[in-house]
Design a protein around this motif. Sequence first.
Motif, short mmCIF file in Angstrom:
data_model
loop_
_atom_site.label_atom_id
_atom_site.label_comp_id
_atom_site.label_asym_id
_atom_site.label_seq_id
_atom_site.Cartn_x
_atom_site.Cartn_y
_atom_site.Cartn_z
N ILE A 90 0.86 -1.19 0.00
CA ILE A 90 0.00 0.00 0.00
C ILE A 90 0.89 1.24 0.00
O ILE A 90 1.59 1.51 0.97
N VAL A 120 -8.40 -2.61 3.73
CA VAL A 120 -7.67 -3.87 3.79
C VAL A 120 -8.69 -4.98 4.04
O VAL A 120 -9.53 -4.88 4.94
N SER A 143 1.95 -2.06 4.47
CA SER A 143 1.47 -0.68 4.36
C SER A 143 2.61 0.32 4.51
O SER A 143 3.33 0.32 5.51
N LEU A 196 -3.50 3.58 8.31
CA LEU A 196 -3.72 2.14 8.17
C LEU A 196 -4.68 1.62 9.24
O LEU A 196 -5.71 1.01 8.93
#
Length: 557
Positions: A24, A280, A305, A312
């Motif tokens: 990510i 996610v 991430s 996150l």
Amino acid sequence: MRGRAKQGRRDQRITSLDYDAIIIGAGHNGLVAACSLAQAGRRVLVCDQRTRPGGAVNTEELFPGFRLDTCSTFHVLIHLTPILRELDLARFGLRYMRHDPVVFAPFPGGRSFVFWKDLDATCRSIAAWSERDAEAYGAFIRKWWHFNKAVFASFLAPPTPANLAGRVARQTMRDMMAGRVDPSMGGLELFRKAITTYGRLLDETFETPELKATLAWLAAQSGPPPSEVGAGDLLGSLVIYHKVGLTRPVGGSGRLAEALVACLEHHGGTFRGGDAVRSVLVQGGRAAGVELASGARVTAPVVVSNAHVQTLLLDLLPPDAVPADLRTKVAALRTGNGIGMTIRCAVDSLPDYRAYLHDGAGQPLDPMMQIHAGMQLICPSVDYLQQAYEDAAQGRPAARPALVVMTPSALDPTLAPPGKHVLYIWAQYHPYELREGGAAAWDGIREREADRLLATLGEYAPNFPGAVRDRQIYIQSPLDLERNAGFVRGNIMHLDMSLDQMFMFRPLPELSSYRTHLPGLHLTGASTHPGGGVCGASGRSVAQIVLADLAKGGKQP
């Protein structure tokens, strides 16, 4: 924004895996992790909301004919890692050039300091101000290198107490036994120096106010002011400028990101830009992939991430996938109230510092010296820097900001048309949340504060602000840094670089190993050890952890 991921998506059945790992964010740490995984033969996807990779490591033609770095400019820490060699980034067009001298610091009265990568040359510059300080500076750098080379080595592994304390203790003992460092830098005295304020450490070590100002401003680049307890080693870490020097990629900071993407694709990995991660995916109590803004669901047993840790865990995961106590602690992490702001300009000429081209004894500097090569520091005293911090602490932009002026086109003609230049100013301190009007008030004062930066430079270089071309200024207030680059509350380091949020405490002890509470979900980037700056170490470390897990069939201890 917090908790926007929907619980209903959490247990959707995933029956096949598209990739071995999904990254990510295409910041440089995420790209380093992706390249390391792809190089090892793993199927990797990197997703980013922007079409351009690199995050804060980016160069764009913001004005016709002028290529400007939009955030980072000089790269230093990455040269303390084996990343450039391991990924063979020279093969993908990355070439670094050294900018020397490292520092030019003018002072009222027409005198200046010049710092070089070469320690002896720097000491000669200091000796024109004070023979005592020249000797003290040389001794300081040599002593702190023996401490900090162990600290820098700790960047390449998860920050466990054994990794950090063990390395430092073993290195210090070896150096003391070999006579390379005196006993005053061992034991409790070393610890005291490392955790005191760097303002106090300066006063203990040097006598020349201008030297103290120059070193304080260099130490302040990570954010903490001269008065912050626990920040002493920010001064000691300046040894890096004599061990590595000051470097940047030919063609701009973004060349690093471009080389990393080329490396990724060469090894079969994929960069998917312009499609942000919306959430996610979680299945069976572990990370299972991501859902993108386009609606696509992409699966993998590992998600790494590169986003801010708060983004996150508070935004991209379903609320019930994060334990309540962890959510509380993550929300309480100190992101600070911004650090500073920056402007990027297309200019007709370099700053005219001719009135300051004299050393501490008033003798002319070498007229052939390229004083525009490195960082040009505008900070006349330690009190000046501290007052700028106090202004920001009261919710006001610094009335007298300290400046780092950078003109990389002085050595790299690829950045501007012939005879023209790019000029960047980073200034501290500037709060994200203003006392009057909050963060939103920045939209009304950003032009005024940009003019203040140029006017401050103009006190030392009288051809400014007149050398700026037709108001070609790219302004990044703390609010702009959040909007454009994802820096929460405008903090370019993600989290305050304070002692209780560094090493095994970054971002929290239970997250410092680059793992999260959720199997298969990992962290990298400035929110993790070793923090902000162009380093790539956390990307490399998390890739090693992921490869070890994948070799065990994806089992995470």
